[in-house]
Design a protein around this motif. Structure first.
Motif, mmCIF file in Angstrom:
data_model
loop_
_atom_site.group_PDB
_atom_site.id
_atom_site.type_symbol
_atom_site.label_atom_id
_atom_site.label_comp_id
_atom_site.label_asym_id
_atom_site.label_seq_id
_atom_site.Cartn_x
_atom_site.Cartn_y
_atom_site.Cartn_z
ATOM 1 N N SER A 100 8.651 -2.273 1.768
ATOM 2 C CA SER A 100 9.267 -1.473 0.720
ATOM 3 C C SER A 100 9.186 -2.102 -0.658
ATOM 4 N N ASP A 101 8.644 -3.284 -0.758
ATOM 5 C CA ASP A 101 8.526 -3.951 -2.051
ATOM 6 C C ASP A 101 7.673 -3.105 -2.998
ATOM 7 N N PRO A 102 8.199 -2.657 -4.140
ATOM 8 C CA PRO A 102 7.419 -1.819 -5.065
ATOM 9 C C PRO A 102 6.213 -2.531 -5.647
ATOM 10 N N GLU A 103 6.200 -3.856 -5.593
ATOM 11 C CA GLU A 103 5.072 -4.612 -6.125
ATOM 12 C C GLU A 103 4.047 -4.961 -5.047
ATOM 13 N N ILE A 104 4.137 -4.318 -3.900
ATOM 14 C CA ILE A 104 3.237 -4.650 -2.793
ATOM 15 C C ILE A 104 1.791 -4.383 -3.193
ATOM 16 N N SER A 105 0.893 -5.252 -2.767
ATOM 17 C CA SER A 105 -0.528 -5.118 -3.116
ATOM 18 C C SER A 105 -1.253 -4.284 -2.069
ATOM 19 N N MET A 106 -2.339 -3.624 -2.481
ATOM 20 C CA MET A 106 -3.136 -2.802 -1.585
ATOM 21 C C MET A 106 -4.044 -3.687 -0.731
ATOM 22 N N GLY A 107 -4.446 -3.176 0.410
ATOM 23 C CA GLY A 107 -5.404 -3.871 1.258
ATOM 24 C C GLY A 107 -4.798 -4.346 2.552
ATOM 25 N N ASN A 108 -5.457 -5.328 3.189
ATOM 26 C CA ASN A 108 -5.031 -5.833 4.496
ATOM 27 C C ASN A 108 -4.013 -6.950 4.312
ATOM 28 N N ARG A 109 -3.058 -7.007 5.212
ATOM 29 C CA ARG A 109 -2.034 -8.047 5.162
ATOM 30 C C ARG A 109 -1.442 -8.212 6.554
ATOM 31 N N THR A 110 -0.850 -9.410 6.780
ATOM 32 C CA THR A 110 -0.186 -9.703 8.044
ATOM 33 C C THR A 110 1.317 -9.607 7.835
ATOM 34 N N VAL A 111 1.987 -8.832 8.707
ATOM 35 C CA VAL A 111 3.433 -8.666 8.590
ATOM 36 C C VAL A 111 4.086 -9.010 9.923
ATOM 37 N N THR A 112 5.299 -9.543 9.843
ATOM 38 C CA THR A 112 6.051 -9.871 11.058
ATOM 39 C C THR A 112 7.064 -8.772 11.342
ATOM 40 N N PHE A 113 7.376 -8.635 12.599
ATOM 41 C CA PHE A 113 8.371 -7.658 13.018
ATOM 42 C C PHE A 113 9.766 -8.258 12.882
ATOM 43 N N LYS A 114 10.700 -7.428 12.485
ATOM 44 C CA LYS A 114 12.092 -7.860 12.352
ATOM 45 C C LYS A 114 12.969 -6.971 13.222
#
Length: 450
Positions: A100-114
């Motif tokens: 939900s970060d409005p400054e999030i960048s486009m493209g591929n990224r690794t995210v962890t589950f919470k």
């Protein structure tokens, strides 16, 4: 002894001892009760795996598209068994990915589950621990829809127009990279049986890449109305009566007409191209006079169906005199005779009695067309001719102009001009010679208003 019992300290010691015994006794009874009830003073630690827990994704849905997040994960919980059972049954916790970060960048990224809303005395392990996601700009574009169907289901002879769709375009929303991959937008009309009539139905819309792989996008509307017009080529041809058998003695067939005189055939273009008419056999061997009848039409093998199954036939006749030993010549059979045979009959002269053979010529004998269709006109270039009879003098004296009939059969003629052989019906015992053995006949279609 009295000295100790009367001492204050003695009394204090005794009271403390009694209190200690009382505490030990009560505590022992409580422990016994707990054990008898199956209770334990220390909680039992256990683990429980909860499969297929839904994953929620938090992001700006109006402007972004996130892909790569699995729909579910497995969660392993560790803690008091009573708490595990409650968590498994209630499933009141949530697994989520926060983008939900409005400054999030486009493209591929690794995210962890919470995980949230989980009892703090439970420890959770999520499998998988993280996901490789793709964040793209959300794009909506409009595309035309192409309807398709399985044309192998068309029954033989039938054809189908290009299917039409309504609405003709749809709006497709998805990641910009995915939208750019769209090569086809198709709506497949599901058909489960042979096609022999127009079909109207609903079809689900799919977006496909150039390799016909389905793309993960949102389509609005998700389905469209599809109409497929199915028809079969047709051709209208004439119904042509064909005489079979031989007329009875003393009966002459003047005309045979068919009502209706046309039939519409349905089939493939190739099959119809080979058919110019439908023959209707008419047996005249049992005809005693003017007759109206209804006969079955035979469908050609290459035709799928016909507009008619039966046709009415009108037969018009006239009575003629016949010799006791020889029946009257049937005009149709006469027409079919080889020319050499007719010449021989025309030139038969009794060589034993040449003096008795004479000739007699009749001029302006009327030529009558027979077998004319109801919607046609027949015009003869010359409707009269001359005929010379050869025979014995006594026979010739009895013959008048009214005893001679000249006809041309136009029942099998199409529009245009034709040379048709004359059919002669003359008294028995004589032969004849014609100025011309054929007559020029022009066939035209009648005016519809006539």
């Amino acid at each position: 002894m009295d000295k100790y019992t009367n001492s204050a300290w003695f009394m204090r010691i005794v009271a403390f001892a009694l209190a200690a015994l009382l505490f030990i006794s009560i505590n022992f009874e409580m422990e016994s009760d707990k054990k008898s009830l199956g209770l334990s003073t220390a909680p039992e630690i256990s683990t429980e795996t909860i499969e297929n827990v839904p994953v929620e994704v938090y992001y700006d849905r109006e402007n972004l598209v996130v892909s790569g997040v699995p729909e579910t994960v497995d969660v392993t919980l560790k803690g008091a068994k009573s708490l595990l059972i409650n968590a498994k049954n209630q499933r009141d916790f949530k697994v989520y990915v926060d983008l939900s970060d409005p400054e999030i960048s486009m493209g591929n990224r690794t995210v962890t589950f919470k995980i949230s809303d989980l009892n703090e005395r439970l420890v959770a392990t999520i499998d998988p621990e993280y996901a490789e996601v793709n964040v793209q700009e959300r794009v909506t574009k409009e595309f035309p829809v192409e309807a398709e169907y399985n044309n192998s289901l068309l029954e033989e002879g039938y054809t189908a127009d290009q299917p039409t769709v309504s609405p003709k375009t749809v709006k497709i929303t998805g990641a910009k990279d995915t939208i750019d991959q769209i090569s086809y937008v198709k709506a497949n009309l599901e058909i489960s049986k042979g096609l022999n009539e127009t079909v109207n139905g609903k079809a689900t819309v799919k977006a496909l890449d150039r390799d016909l792989n389905k793309l993960d996008v949102t389509i609005e509307p998700a389905s469209v109305a599809v109409s497929l017009k199915v028809s079969i080529p047709s051709k209208t041809v004439s119904i042509t009566p064909k005489q079979t058998g031989k007329a009875k003695d003393g009966i002459r067939i003047k005309s045979i007409s068919v009502d209706p005189n046309e039939v519409t055939l349905f089939g493939s273009e190739t099959s119809l191209g080979k058919i110019s008419e439908v023959n209707l056999p008419v047996n005249i061997s049992k005809i005693d006079g003017d007759t109206d009848m209804e006969l079955d039409l035979t469908k050609p093998e290459s035709v799928q169906k016909m507009s008619l199954g039966k046709a009415k036939v009108k037969i018009r006749t006239e009575k003629v005199d016949v010799d006791a030993d020889e029946a009257n010549v049937d005009p149709v059979e006469e027409e079919k005779k080889p020319e050499t045979e007719q010449k021989q009959e025309e030139k038969v002269v009794d060589k034993d009695e040449p003096a008795a053979i004479e000739s007699k010529t009749f001029s302006n004998i009327k030529i009558v067309p027979v077998g004319m269709k109801d919607d046609q006109d027949a015009e003869l270039e010359t409707d009269v001719t001359s005929i010379t009879l050869l025979g014995e003098a006594d026979d010739l004296k009895k013959i008048t102009k009214d005893d001679i009939n000249l006809t041309v059969d136009v029942s099998n003629l199409d529009e245009g001009t034709h040379d048709v052989e004359l059919v002669v019906n003359a008294p028995q015992g004589v032969t004849w010679e014609l100025d011309s053995k054929t007559a020029s006949v022009t066939i035209t279609q009648k005016d519809e208003e006539t």
